[in-house]
Design a protein around this motif. Structure first.
Motif, short mmCIF file in Angstrom:
data_model
loop_
_atom_site.label_atom_id
_atom_site.label_comp_id
_atom_site.label_asym_id
_atom_site.label_seq_id
_atom_site.Cartn_x
_atom_site.Cartn_y
_atom_site.Cartn_z
N GLU A 1 0.84 -1.19 0.00
CA GLU A 1 0.00 0.00 0.00
C GLU A 1 0.88 1.24 0.00
O GLU A 1 1.76 1.38 0.84
N PHE A 2 0.65 2.10 -0.98
CA PHE A 2 1.34 3.38 -1.09
C PHE A 2 0.30 4.48 -0.88
O PHE A 2 -0.86 4.31 -1.23
N ASP A 3 0.74 5.63 -0.35
CA ASP A 3 -0.20 6.74 -0.34
C ASP A 3 -0.37 7.22 -1.78
O ASP A 3 0.48 6.97 -2.64
N ASP A 4 -1.49 7.85 -2.06
CA ASP A 4 -1.85 8.20 -3.44
C ASP A 4 -0.78 9.04 -4.15
O ASP A 4 -0.45 8.77 -5.31
N LEU A 5 -0.26 10.05 -3.48
CA LEU A 5 0.72 10.92 -4.11
C LEU A 5 2.00 10.16 -4.45
O LEU A 5 2.54 10.31 -5.55
N LEU A 6 2.48 9.33 -3.55
CA LEU A 6 3.69 8.55 -3.81
C LEU A 6 3.49 7.61 -4.99
O LEU A 6 4.35 7.49 -5.87
N TYR A 7 2.33 6.95 -5.05
CA TYR A 7 2.07 6.03 -6.16
C TYR A 7 1.98 6.78 -7.49
O TYR A 7 2.50 6.31 -8.51
N ARG A 8 1.36 7.97 -7.50
CA ARG A 8 1.30 8.76 -8.73
C ARG A 8 2.70 9.13 -9.20
O ARG A 8 3.02 9.05 -10.38
N ARG A 9 3.54 9.54 -8.25
CA ARG A 9 4.93 9.88 -8.60
C ARG A 9 5.67 8.67 -9.15
O ARG A 9 6.43 8.78 -10.11
N LEU A 10 5.42 7.51 -8.55
CA LEU A 10 6.05 6.27 -9.01
C LEU A 10 5.62 5.93 -10.43
O LEU A 10 6.43 5.59 -11.28
N LYS A 11 4.33 6.04 -10.71
CA LYS A 11 3.82 5.76 -12.05
C LYS A 11 4.39 6.73 -13.09
O LYS A 11 4.75 6.33 -14.20
N ILE A 12 4.48 8.00 -12.71
CA ILE A 12 5.03 9.00 -13.63
C ILE A 12 6.49 8.69 -13.93
O ILE A 12 6.93 8.73 -15.08
N GLU A 13 7.25 8.36 -12.90
CA GLU A 13 8.67 8.05 -13.10
C GLU A 13 8.85 6.79 -13.93
O GLU A 13 9.72 6.73 -14.81
N ALA A 14 8.03 5.78 -13.70
CA ALA A 14 8.10 4.56 -14.49
C ALA A 14 7.82 4.87 -15.96
O ALA A 14 8.54 4.42 -16.86
N ALA A 15 6.80 5.68 -16.23
CA ALA A 15 6.47 6.04 -17.60
C ALA A 15 7.59 6.86 -18.22
O ALA A 15 7.96 6.65 -19.39
N ARG A 16 8.14 7.78 -17.46
CA ARG A 16 9.23 8.62 -17.96
C ARG A 16 10.42 7.77 -18.39
O ARG A 16 11.06 8.04 -19.39
N GLN A 17 10.71 6.70 -17.63
CA GLN A 17 11.84 5.82 -17.92
C GLN A 17 11.48 4.70 -18.89
O GLN A 17 12.34 3.93 -19.29
N GLY A 18 10.20 4.58 -19.23
CA GLY A 18 9.78 3.49 -20.11
C GLY A 18 9.87 2.14 -19.42
O GLY A 18 10.16 1.12 -20.05
N ARG A 19 9.60 2.12 -18.14
CA ARG A 19 9.68 0.91 -17.33
C ARG A 19 8.35 0.70 -16.62
O ARG A 19 7.48 1.55 -16.65
N THR A 20 8.23 -0.44 -15.95
CA THR A 20 7.01 -0.71 -15.20
C THR A 20 7.19 -0.31 -13.74
O THR A 20 8.32 -0.19 -13.25
N VAL A 21 6.06 -0.13 -13.07
CA VAL A 21 6.10 0.15 -11.63
C VAL A 21 6.79 -1.01 -10.92
O VAL A 21 7.61 -0.81 -10.02
N ARG A 22 6.47 -2.23 -11.33
CA ARG A 22 7.08 -3.42 -10.72
C ARG A 22 8.61 -3.36 -10.81
O ARG A 22 9.31 -3.67 -9.84
N GLU A 23 9.15 -2.96 -11.97
CA GLU A 23 10.60 -2.87 -12.14
C GLU A 23 11.21 -1.84 -11.20
O GLU A 23 12.25 -2.09 -10.59
N LEU A 24 10.56 -0.67 -11.10
CA LEU A 24 11.10 0.36 -10.21
C LEU A 24 11.05 -0.05 -8.75
O LEU A 24 11.98 0.22 -7.99
N VAL A 25 9.96 -0.69 -8.34
CA VAL A 25 9.85 -1.14 -6.95
C VAL A 25 10.92 -2.19 -6.66
O VAL A 25 11.61 -2.14 -5.63
N ALA A 26 11.12 -3.16 -7.58
CA ALA A 26 12.14 -4.19 -7.38
C ALA A 26 13.53 -3.55 -7.31
O ALA A 26 14.36 -3.94 -6.47
#
Length: 93
Positions: free
Chosen positions: A6-31
């Motif tokens: 569970e992530f707070d909403d703002l942190l998860y949005r930032r994570l999704k944006i960064e994943a998209a910016r890098q052309g990667r998945t959220v799963r890859e960034l979390v790992a």
């Protein structure tokens, strides 16, 4: 293995944006983040525990330099013979 985090909403949005910016998945960034935490320097590591390039190394790694300087033959055969000798000594022989 799957896990629910569970992530707070703002942190998860930032994570999704960064994943998209890098052309990667959220799963890859979390790992990658988990690996960074587990493989990185322990919390509170001082600068003296890092290399001249700022990379962290475990404290025991520097101790190997003393062993290496006292050895003339660095071949794999010599290393294996040294290991066998060490095992014989620890086995009480």
């Amino acid at each position: 293995m799957k896990a629910t985090i569970e992530f707070d909403d703002l942190l998860y949005r930032r994570l999704k944006i960064e994943a998209a910016r890098q052309g990667r998945t959220v799963r890859e960034l979390v790992a990658e983040g988990v690996r960074y935490v587990l493989d990185g320097p322990p919390a509170g590591t001082s600068v003296s525990e890092t290399t001249e390039h700022g990379e962290w190394r475990p404290a025991w790694l520097g101790q190997l330099r003393g062993f290496a300087s006292s050895v003339e033959d660095h071949s794999i055969e010599a290393a294996r013979a040294s290991i066998v000798r060490g095992r014989s000594l620890t086995a009480g022989e």
